[in-house]
Scaffold this active site. Structure first.
Site, PDB file in Angstrom:
ATOM      1  N   LYS A  83      -3.394  -0.260  15.519  1.00 11.97           N
ATOM      2  CA  LYS A  83      -3.783  -1.418  16.344  1.00 11.97           C
ATOM      3  C   LYS A  83      -3.507  -1.038  17.791  1.00 11.97           C
ATOM      4  O   LYS A  83      -2.745  -1.708  18.509  1.00 11.97           O
ATOM      5  CB  LYS A  83      -2.984  -2.657  15.877  1.00 11.97           C
ATOM      6  CG  LYS A  83      -3.420  -3.974  16.494  1.00 11.97           C
ATOM      7  CD  LYS A  83      -4.774  -4.472  16.025  1.00 11.97           C
ATOM      8  CE  LYS A  83      -5.178  -5.718  16.804  1.00 11.97           C
ATOM      9  NZ  LYS A  83      -6.565  -6.154  16.506  1.00 11.97           N
ATOM     10  N   ASP A 107       0.949  -1.247   3.672  1.00 13.23           N
ATOM     11  CA  ASP A 107       1.354  -2.182   2.618  1.00 13.23           C
ATOM     12  C   ASP A 107       0.222  -3.166   2.341  1.00 13.23           C
ATOM     13  O   ASP A 107      -0.170  -3.396   1.198  1.00 13.23           O
ATOM     14  CB  ASP A 107       2.619  -2.928   3.067  1.00 13.23           C
ATOM     15  CG  ASP A 107       3.078  -3.952   2.038  1.00 13.23           C
ATOM     16  OD1 ASP A 107       3.104  -3.598   0.840  1.00 13.23           O
ATOM     17  OD2 ASP A 107       3.389  -5.098   2.430  1.00 13.23           O
ATOM     18  N   ASP A 112      -7.730  -4.343  11.774  1.00  6.46           N
ATOM     19  CA  ASP A 112      -8.538  -5.514  11.382  1.00  6.46           C
ATOM     20  C   ASP A 112      -9.927  -5.074  10.923  1.00  6.46           C
ATOM     21  O   ASP A 112     -10.445  -5.532   9.901  1.00  6.46           O
ATOM     22  CB  ASP A 112      -8.618  -6.552  12.528  1.00  6.46           C
ATOM     23  CG  ASP A 112      -8.942  -5.942  13.889  1.00  6.46           C
ATOM     24  OD1 ASP A 112      -8.953  -4.699  14.013  1.00  6.46           O
ATOM     25  OD2 ASP A 112      -9.184  -6.714  14.838  1.00  6.46           O
ATOM     26  N   TYR A 134       9.489  -2.359   9.293  1.00  8.87           N
ATOM     27  CA  TYR A 134      10.334  -2.433   8.102  1.00  8.87           C
ATOM     28  C   TYR A 134      11.778  -2.042   8.406  1.00  8.87           C
ATOM     29  O   TYR A 134      12.701  -2.556   7.791  1.00  8.87           O
ATOM     30  CB  TYR A 134       9.810  -1.490   7.010  1.00  8.87           C
ATOM     31  CG  TYR A 134       8.774  -2.093   6.093  1.00  8.87           C
ATOM     32  CD1 TYR A 134       7.536  -2.480   6.573  1.00  8.87           C
ATOM     33  CD2 TYR A 134       9.037  -2.254   4.727  1.00  8.87           C
ATOM     34  CE1 TYR A 134       6.588  -3.013   5.725  1.00  8.87           C
ATOM     35  CE2 TYR A 134       8.088  -2.785   3.880  1.00  8.87           C
ATOM     36  CZ  TYR A 134       6.863  -3.161   4.383  1.00  8.87           C
ATOM     37  OH  TYR A 134       5.924  -3.688   3.538  1.00  8.87           O
ATOM     38  N   ASP A 166      -2.841  -3.119  -0.999  1.00  9.06           N
ATOM     39  CA  ASP A 166      -3.038  -4.246  -1.927  1.00  9.06           C
ATOM     40  C   ASP A 166      -4.506  -4.660  -1.917  1.00  9.06           C
ATOM     41  O   ASP A 166      -5.115  -4.904  -2.959  1.00  9.06           O
ATOM     42  CB  ASP A 166      -2.185  -5.462  -1.522  1.00  9.06           C
ATOM     43  CG  ASP A 166      -0.878  -5.556  -2.299  1.00  9.06           C
ATOM     44  OD1 ASP A 166      -0.334  -4.491  -2.656  1.00  9.06           O
ATOM     45  OD2 ASP A 166      -0.417  -6.686  -2.553  1.00  9.06           O
TER      46      ASP A 166
HETATM   47  C1  IPM Z   1       5.232  -2.086  -1.872  1.00 12.17           C
HETATM   48  C2  IPM Z   1       5.977  -3.392  -1.923  1.00 12.17           C
HETATM   49  C3  IPM Z   1       7.253  -3.260  -1.099  1.00 12.17           C
HETATM   50  C4  IPM Z   1       6.869  -2.974   0.332  1.00 12.17           C
HETATM   51  C5  IPM Z   1       8.198  -4.487  -1.180  1.00 12.17           C
HETATM   52  C6  IPM Z   1       8.551  -4.848  -2.599  1.00 12.17           C
HETATM   53  C7  IPM Z   1       9.437  -4.279  -0.359  1.00 12.17           C
HETATM   54  O1  IPM Z   1       5.180  -4.440  -1.498  1.00 12.17           O
HETATM   55  O2  IPM Z   1       5.802  -1.057  -2.284  1.00 12.17           O
HETATM   56  O3  IPM Z   1       4.085  -2.088  -1.436  1.00 12.17           O
HETATM   57  O4  IPM Z   1       6.593  -3.902   1.111  1.00 12.17           O
HETATM   58  O5  IPM Z   1       6.843  -1.811   0.702  1.00 12.17           O
HETATM   59 MG    MG Z   2       3.177  -3.915  -1.133  1.00 11.38          MG
END
Ligand code: IPM
Ligand code: MG
Length: 363
Positions: free
Chosen positions: A195, A251, A227, A148, A255
Protein backbone atom coordinates in the site's frame (compact mmCIF):
# COMPACT_ATOMS: atom_id res chain seq x y z
CA UNK A 1 14.75 -45.95 -10.72
CA UNK A 2 17.54 -44.83 -8.37
CA UNK A 3 17.28 -46.23 -4.89
CA UNK A 4 15.90 -43.56 -2.59
CA UNK A 5 17.83 -42.66 0.51
CA UNK A 6 16.09 -43.51 3.78
CA UNK A 7 15.69 -40.61 6.19
CA UNK A 8 15.23 -40.40 9.94
CA UNK A 9 13.32 -37.33 11.17
CA UNK A 10 11.89 -36.03 14.43
CA UNK A 11 8.46 -34.50 14.00
CA UNK A 12 6.62 -32.49 16.63
CA UNK A 13 2.85 -32.74 16.35
CA UNK A 14 0.81 -29.91 17.89
CA UNK A 15 -2.92 -30.47 17.43
CA UNK A 16 -3.92 -27.18 19.07
CA UNK A 17 -7.56 -26.15 19.43
CA UNK A 18 -10.98 -26.86 17.93
CA UNK A 19 -10.76 -29.11 14.88
CA UNK A 20 -6.95 -28.95 15.06
CA UNK A 21 -6.42 -32.32 16.81
CA UNK A 22 -9.03 -34.10 14.61
CA UNK A 23 -7.43 -33.11 11.33
CA UNK A 24 -3.82 -33.32 12.51
CA UNK A 25 -4.38 -36.91 13.54
CA UNK A 26 -4.80 -37.70 9.85
CA UNK A 27 -1.76 -35.67 8.89
CA UNK A 28 0.23 -37.85 11.26
CA UNK A 29 -1.37 -41.06 9.95
CA UNK A 30 -0.35 -40.06 6.44
CA UNK A 31 3.23 -39.50 7.62
CA UNK A 32 3.19 -42.97 9.20
CA UNK A 33 1.92 -44.48 5.96
CA UNK A 34 4.66 -42.70 3.99
CA UNK A 35 7.31 -43.92 6.44
CA UNK A 36 6.12 -47.47 6.07
CA UNK A 37 5.86 -47.39 2.29
CA UNK A 38 9.23 -45.77 1.64
CA UNK A 39 11.20 -47.17 4.57
CA UNK A 40 11.76 -43.87 6.38
CA UNK A 41 11.77 -43.42 10.12
CA UNK A 42 9.66 -40.63 11.59
CA UNK A 43 9.86 -40.16 15.35
CA UNK A 44 6.83 -38.34 16.71
CA UNK A 45 6.45 -36.15 19.76
CA UNK A 46 3.37 -34.27 20.90
CA UNK A 47 3.16 -30.72 22.23
CA UNK A 48 0.55 -28.29 23.53
CA UNK A 49 -0.18 -24.82 22.22
CA UNK A 50 -3.05 -22.33 22.26
CA UNK A 51 -6.17 -22.59 24.38
CA UNK A 52 -5.42 -26.24 25.14
CA UNK A 53 -2.04 -25.19 26.55
CA UNK A 54 -3.52 -22.29 28.54
CA UNK A 55 -5.98 -24.69 30.17
CA UNK A 56 -3.22 -27.16 31.04
CA UNK A 57 -0.36 -24.82 31.99
CA UNK A 58 -1.54 -21.20 31.92
CA UNK A 59 0.84 -20.50 29.01
CA UNK A 60 -0.21 -20.55 25.31
CA UNK A 61 3.30 -21.73 24.38
CA UNK A 62 4.75 -23.81 27.24
CA UNK A 63 8.54 -24.12 27.52
CA UNK A 64 8.23 -27.88 26.96
CA UNK A 65 6.63 -27.35 23.53
CA UNK A 66 9.18 -24.75 22.52
CA UNK A 67 12.14 -26.91 23.49
CA UNK A 68 10.68 -29.92 21.66
CA UNK A 69 10.12 -27.65 18.66
CA UNK A 70 13.77 -26.59 18.64
CA UNK A 71 14.89 -30.22 18.70
CA UNK A 72 12.61 -31.39 15.92
CA UNK A 73 13.20 -31.47 12.16
CA UNK A 74 9.67 -30.33 11.38
CA UNK A 75 6.47 -29.34 13.14
CA UNK A 76 2.97 -30.34 12.11
CA UNK A 77 0.41 -27.97 13.55
CA UNK A 78 -3.40 -28.01 13.59
CA UNK A 79 -5.24 -24.82 14.48
CA UNK A 80 -5.53 -22.23 17.21
CA UNK A 81 -8.33 -20.21 18.82
CA UNK A 82 -11.35 -20.52 21.07
CA UNK A 83 -14.62 -18.53 21.08
CA UNK A 84 -14.18 -17.61 24.73
CA UNK A 85 -11.46 -15.10 23.78
CA UNK A 86 -13.34 -13.62 20.83
CA UNK A 87 -16.21 -12.72 23.11
CA UNK A 88 -13.88 -11.08 25.62
CA UNK A 89 -11.23 -8.89 23.95
CA UNK A 90 -10.04 -7.85 27.42
CA UNK A 91 -8.43 -11.23 28.21
CA UNK A 92 -4.66 -10.80 28.51
CA UNK A 93 -3.51 -14.36 27.89
CA UNK A 94 -4.73 -15.48 24.44
CA UNK A 95 -4.26 -18.66 22.38
CA UNK A 96 -2.95 -16.81 19.30
CA UNK A 97 -0.01 -15.52 21.33
CA UNK A 98 1.34 -19.07 21.28
CA UNK A 99 1.35 -19.23 17.49
CA UNK A 100 2.82 -15.76 17.07
CA UNK A 101 5.54 -16.52 19.60
CA UNK A 102 6.59 -19.82 18.04
CA UNK A 103 6.82 -18.10 14.63
CA UNK A 104 9.09 -15.46 16.13
CA UNK A 105 11.15 -17.84 18.30
CA UNK A 106 11.85 -20.20 15.39
CA UNK A 107 12.46 -17.33 12.95
CA UNK A 108 9.74 -18.53 10.56
CA UNK A 109 9.76 -15.41 8.44
CA UNK A 110 8.35 -16.82 5.21
CA UNK A 111 4.87 -18.30 5.03
CA UNK A 112 4.28 -20.16 1.76
CA UNK A 113 0.66 -20.64 0.83
CA UNK A 114 0.13 -22.41 -2.48
CA UNK A 115 -3.30 -21.86 -4.03
CA UNK A 116 -4.09 -24.56 -6.52
CA UNK A 117 -7.45 -25.92 -7.47
CA UNK A 118 -7.99 -29.63 -7.86
CA UNK A 119 -10.04 -29.95 -11.07
CA UNK A 120 -12.73 -31.98 -9.33
CA UNK A 121 -13.48 -29.03 -7.05
CA UNK A 122 -14.19 -26.51 -9.79
CA UNK A 123 -17.87 -26.50 -8.91
CA UNK A 124 -17.28 -26.28 -5.15
CA UNK A 125 -16.05 -22.69 -5.37
CA UNK A 126 -18.40 -19.74 -5.38
CA UNK A 127 -16.35 -18.31 -8.26
CA UNK A 128 -17.20 -19.20 -11.87
CA UNK A 129 -15.29 -22.25 -13.17
CA UNK A 130 -14.11 -20.46 -16.31
CA UNK A 131 -12.46 -17.79 -14.15
CA UNK A 132 -10.78 -20.36 -11.93
CA UNK A 133 -9.62 -23.08 -14.25
CA UNK A 134 -5.83 -23.22 -14.35
CA UNK A 135 -5.25 -20.74 -11.51
CA UNK A 136 -2.02 -21.57 -9.68
CA UNK A 137 -0.64 -19.03 -7.21
CA UNK A 138 2.11 -19.25 -4.63
CA UNK A 139 1.87 -16.69 -1.84
CA UNK A 140 4.94 -15.61 0.09
CA UNK A 141 3.52 -13.93 3.16
CA UNK A 142 6.04 -12.29 5.50
CA UNK A 143 5.40 -13.77 8.95
CA UNK A 144 7.52 -12.25 11.72
CA UNK A 145 7.21 -8.51 11.16
CA UNK A 146 4.62 -5.85 10.39
CA UNK A 147 1.81 -4.64 12.59
CA UNK A 148 1.69 -8.15 14.11
CA UNK A 149 4.91 -7.57 16.02
CA UNK A 150 5.22 -3.76 16.13
CA UNK A 151 4.87 -1.95 19.44
CA UNK A 152 1.38 -2.06 20.93
CA UNK A 153 0.06 0.78 23.07
CA UNK A 154 -3.13 1.54 24.90
CA UNK A 155 -4.27 4.64 26.78
CA UNK A 156 -4.68 4.23 30.52
CA UNK A 157 -8.23 5.50 30.25
CA UNK A 158 -8.96 3.20 27.30
CA UNK A 159 -9.67 6.08 24.89
CA UNK A 160 -7.15 4.95 22.23
CA UNK A 161 -4.95 2.05 21.20
CA UNK A 162 -2.31 1.59 18.52
CA UNK A 163 -0.25 -1.06 16.75
CA UNK A 164 2.92 -0.02 15.01
CA UNK A 165 3.29 -1.11 11.39
CA UNK A 166 7.04 -1.45 10.90
CA UNK A 167 9.41 -3.16 8.46
CA UNK A 168 13.19 -3.26 8.42
CA UNK A 169 14.92 -3.64 5.05
CA UNK A 170 16.56 -6.95 6.07
CA UNK A 171 13.12 -8.42 6.76
CA UNK A 172 11.93 -7.52 3.29
CA UNK A 173 15.18 -8.59 1.61
CA UNK A 174 15.28 -12.13 2.97
CA UNK A 175 11.71 -13.04 2.05
CA UNK A 176 11.97 -11.25 -1.31
CA UNK A 177 14.99 -13.39 -2.22
CA UNK A 178 13.12 -16.55 -1.34
CA UNK A 179 10.13 -15.45 -3.40
CA UNK A 180 12.27 -14.57 -6.44
CA UNK A 181 14.06 -17.93 -6.18
CA UNK A 182 10.68 -19.69 -6.15
CA UNK A 183 9.42 -17.63 -9.10
CA UNK A 184 12.48 -18.80 -11.06
CA UNK A 185 11.30 -22.39 -10.63
CA UNK A 186 7.77 -21.49 -11.72
CA UNK A 187 6.45 -19.13 -14.40
CA UNK A 188 9.04 -16.41 -13.62
CA UNK A 189 6.53 -13.76 -12.61
CA UNK A 190 6.34 -12.08 -9.22
CA UNK A 191 3.80 -9.54 -8.03
CA UNK A 192 4.67 -7.64 -4.87
CA UNK A 193 1.59 -6.37 -3.04
CA UNK A 194 1.72 -3.31 -0.79
CA UNK A 195 0.00 0.00 0.00
CA UNK A 196 2.86 2.26 -1.06
CA UNK A 197 0.49 5.08 -2.02
CA UNK A 198 -0.29 5.59 1.67
CA UNK A 199 2.11 3.75 3.98
CA UNK A 200 5.73 4.63 4.65
CA UNK A 201 6.50 1.00 5.55
CA UNK A 202 5.07 -0.05 2.17
CA UNK A 203 7.32 2.47 0.38
CA UNK A 204 10.30 0.87 2.09
CA UNK A 205 8.91 -2.54 1.12
CA UNK A 206 8.56 -1.54 -2.53
CA UNK A 207 11.98 0.12 -2.80
CA UNK A 208 13.59 -2.96 -1.25
CA UNK A 209 11.78 -5.38 -3.57
CA UNK A 210 12.81 -3.23 -6.56
CA UNK A 211 16.44 -3.42 -5.46
CA UNK A 212 16.34 -7.22 -5.00
CA UNK A 213 14.53 -7.60 -8.35
CA UNK A 214 17.64 -6.27 -10.09
CA UNK A 215 19.40 -9.52 -9.09
CA UNK A 216 16.70 -11.56 -10.85
CA UNK A 217 16.45 -10.06 -14.34
CA UNK A 218 14.87 -13.29 -15.62
CA UNK A 219 11.85 -12.81 -13.31
CA UNK A 220 9.22 -10.27 -14.33
CA UNK A 221 8.45 -8.18 -11.24
CA UNK A 222 5.35 -6.04 -10.86
CA UNK A 223 3.85 -4.11 -7.94
CA UNK A 224 0.21 -3.82 -7.00
CA UNK A 225 -1.72 -2.00 -4.27
CA UNK A 226 -3.44 -4.35 -1.86
CA UNK A 227 -6.96 -3.06 -2.50
CA UNK A 228 -6.54 -3.66 -6.22
CA UNK A 229 -4.95 -7.07 -5.56
CA UNK A 230 -7.97 -8.11 -3.48
CA UNK A 231 -10.17 -7.30 -6.45
CA UNK A 232 -7.89 -8.81 -9.13
CA UNK A 233 -7.67 -12.13 -7.25
CA UNK A 234 -11.37 -12.70 -7.79
CA UNK A 235 -11.64 -11.01 -11.19
CA UNK A 236 -8.77 -12.90 -12.86
CA UNK A 237 -6.70 -15.15 -10.56
CA UNK A 238 -4.78 -16.59 -13.52
CA UNK A 239 -2.77 -13.39 -13.94
CA UNK A 240 -0.77 -14.28 -10.79
CA UNK A 241 2.16 -16.60 -10.31
CA UNK A 242 4.12 -15.70 -7.15
CA UNK A 243 2.59 -13.05 -4.87
CA UNK A 244 4.95 -11.52 -2.32
CA UNK A 245 3.35 -9.53 0.48
CA UNK A 246 3.51 -8.35 4.07
CA UNK A 247 2.14 -10.14 7.12
CA UNK A 248 -1.27 -8.47 7.52
CA UNK A 249 -2.02 -8.13 3.80
CA UNK A 250 -1.01 -11.75 3.31
CA UNK A 251 -3.25 -12.93 6.14
CA UNK A 252 -6.27 -11.32 4.52
CA UNK A 253 -5.48 -12.08 0.88
CA UNK A 254 -4.81 -15.78 1.49
CA UNK A 255 -8.17 -16.29 3.19
CA UNK A 256 -9.74 -14.62 0.19
CA UNK A 257 -7.67 -16.73 -2.20
CA UNK A 258 -8.80 -19.92 -0.48
CA UNK A 259 -12.01 -19.54 -2.46
CA UNK A 260 -9.95 -20.05 -5.60
CA UNK A 261 -9.10 -23.50 -4.24
CA UNK A 262 -12.72 -24.28 -3.45
CA UNK A 263 -12.53 -24.26 0.34
CA UNK A 264 -10.40 -23.18 3.27
CA UNK A 265 -10.38 -26.87 4.12
CA UNK A 266 -8.04 -27.53 1.19
CA UNK A 267 -5.25 -25.07 1.83
CA UNK A 268 -1.91 -25.97 3.34
CA UNK A 269 0.96 -23.78 4.34
CA UNK A 270 4.64 -23.99 5.15
CA UNK A 271 6.33 -21.48 7.42
CA UNK A 272 10.06 -21.47 6.96
CA UNK A 273 13.11 -19.60 8.09
CA UNK A 274 16.66 -20.76 8.52
CA UNK A 275 15.87 -23.73 10.76
CA UNK A 276 12.97 -26.06 11.57
CA UNK A 277 9.92 -25.64 9.32
CA UNK A 278 6.34 -25.40 10.54
CA UNK A 279 3.50 -26.90 8.51
CA UNK A 280 -0.16 -26.11 9.05
CA UNK A 281 -3.51 -25.70 7.35
CA UNK A 282 -4.47 -22.08 6.74
CA UNK A 283 -7.92 -22.67 8.23
CA UNK A 284 -8.70 -21.87 11.85
CA UNK A 285 -9.99 -23.93 14.76
CA UNK A 286 -13.62 -23.82 13.48
CA UNK A 287 -15.18 -24.22 16.95
CA UNK A 288 -18.65 -24.51 15.41
CA UNK A 289 -17.82 -27.90 13.90
CA UNK A 290 -15.20 -29.12 16.40
CA UNK A 291 -15.82 -32.60 17.76
CA UNK A 292 -18.47 -33.41 15.15
CA UNK A 293 -16.16 -35.48 12.96
CA UNK A 294 -16.97 -33.53 9.80
CA UNK A 295 -13.89 -31.33 9.40
CA UNK A 296 -11.92 -31.73 6.18
CA UNK A 297 -8.48 -33.25 6.95
CA UNK A 298 -7.10 -32.51 3.47
CA UNK A 299 -5.42 -29.21 4.41
CA UNK A 300 -3.49 -31.03 7.13
CA UNK A 301 -2.65 -33.86 4.75
CA UNK A 302 -1.49 -31.39 2.10
CA UNK A 303 0.59 -29.65 4.79
CA UNK A 304 2.31 -33.01 5.25
CA UNK A 305 3.04 -33.03 1.51
CA UNK A 306 4.71 -29.62 1.91
CA UNK A 307 6.71 -30.95 4.86
CA UNK A 308 7.96 -33.87 2.77
CA UNK A 309 8.79 -31.64 -0.18
CA UNK A 310 10.22 -28.50 1.42
CA UNK A 311 11.35 -29.79 4.81
CA UNK A 312 12.77 -33.20 3.88
CA UNK A 313 13.34 -32.87 0.11
CA UNK A 314 11.33 -36.06 -0.42
CA UNK A 315 9.85 -35.12 -3.77
CA UNK A 316 8.49 -38.51 -4.74
CA UNK A 317 6.79 -39.02 -1.37
CA UNK A 318 5.25 -35.52 -1.51
CA UNK A 319 3.88 -36.21 -4.97
CA UNK A 320 2.42 -39.51 -3.79
CA UNK A 321 0.46 -37.71 -1.07
CA UNK A 322 -0.89 -35.10 -3.49
CA UNK A 323 -1.78 -37.88 -5.93
CA UNK A 324 -3.69 -39.72 -3.20
CA UNK A 325 -5.69 -36.54 -2.54
CA UNK A 326 -6.37 -36.18 -6.24
CA UNK A 327 -7.48 -39.82 -6.57
CA UNK A 328 -9.73 -39.57 -3.52
CA UNK A 329 -11.45 -36.52 -4.98
CA UNK A 330 -11.70 -38.18 -8.39
CA UNK A 331 -13.33 -41.19 -6.74
CA UNK A 332 -16.01 -38.78 -5.51
CA UNK A 333 -15.30 -38.57 -1.76
CA UNK A 334 -16.35 -35.21 -0.29
CA UNK A 335 -16.44 -33.64 3.15
CA UNK A 336 -19.26 -31.18 3.66
CA UNK A 337 -17.17 -28.05 2.93
CA UNK A 338 -16.34 -29.27 -0.59
CA UNK A 339 -19.60 -31.05 -1.26
CA UNK A 340 -21.12 -30.45 -4.64
CA UNK A 341 -24.42 -32.00 -5.56
CA UNK A 342 -23.56 -31.86 -9.27
CA UNK A 343 -20.80 -34.45 -8.95
CA UNK A 344 -22.64 -37.58 -10.09
CA UNK A 345 -20.72 -40.13 -8.03
CA UNK A 346 -20.09 -38.03 -4.96
CA UNK A 347 -19.95 -39.72 -1.58
CA UNK A 348 -20.21 -37.77 1.64
CA UNK A 349 -17.64 -38.66 4.27
CA UNK A 350 -16.50 -37.26 7.59
CA UNK A 351 -12.97 -36.55 8.78
CA UNK A 352 -12.14 -40.23 9.36
CA UNK A 353 -13.76 -41.41 6.13
CA UNK A 354 -11.72 -38.94 4.12
CA UNK A 355 -8.51 -39.80 5.98
CA UNK A 356 -9.03 -43.53 5.44
CA UNK A 357 -9.44 -43.04 1.69
CA UNK A 358 -6.20 -41.10 1.49
CA UNK A 359 -4.34 -43.87 3.35
CA UNK A 360 -5.93 -46.45 1.07
CA UNK A 361 -4.81 -44.68 -2.13
CA UNK A 362 -1.39 -44.03 -0.62
CA UNK A 363 -0.72 -47.63 0.20
C1 IPM B 1 -3.19 -17.39 10.05
C2 IPM B 1 -4.06 -17.04 11.23
C3 IPM B 1 -3.20 -16.37 12.29
C4 IPM B 1 -2.62 -15.10 11.72
C5 IPM B 1 -3.94 -16.09 13.63
C6 IPM B 1 -4.58 -17.32 14.20
C7 IPM B 1 -3.02 -15.45 14.63
O1 IPM B 1 -5.13 -16.25 10.84
O2 IPM B 1 -2.22 -18.15 10.23
O3 IPM B 1 -3.48 -16.92 8.96
O4 IPM B 1 -3.28 -14.04 11.74
O5 IPM B 1 -1.50 -15.14 11.24
MG1 MG C 1 -5.30 -15.98 8.76
Amino acid sequence: MAKQEKVRKRILVIGGDGIGPEVTRWGRRVLEAVAEKYGHEFIFEEGLMGHAAIEATGDPLPEDTLSKARQSDAILFGAIGHPKYDQDPGLKVRPEQGLLRIRKELGLYANLRPIKLFDELLAASSIKPEVLQGADILFFRELTGDVYFGEKKKAEDGSWASDLMIYHTYEVERIARRAFEAARQRRKTLCSVDKANVLESSRLWRATVQRIAADYPDVKCTHMFVDNAAMQLIRDPRQFDVILTANLFGDILTDEASQIAGSMGMLASASIGDGTGFYEPIHGSAPDIAGKGIANPLASILSVALMLQIGFQLQEEAEAVVRAVDQTLKAGYRTVDIADKHTPNHMMVGTDGMGQQIIRFLS
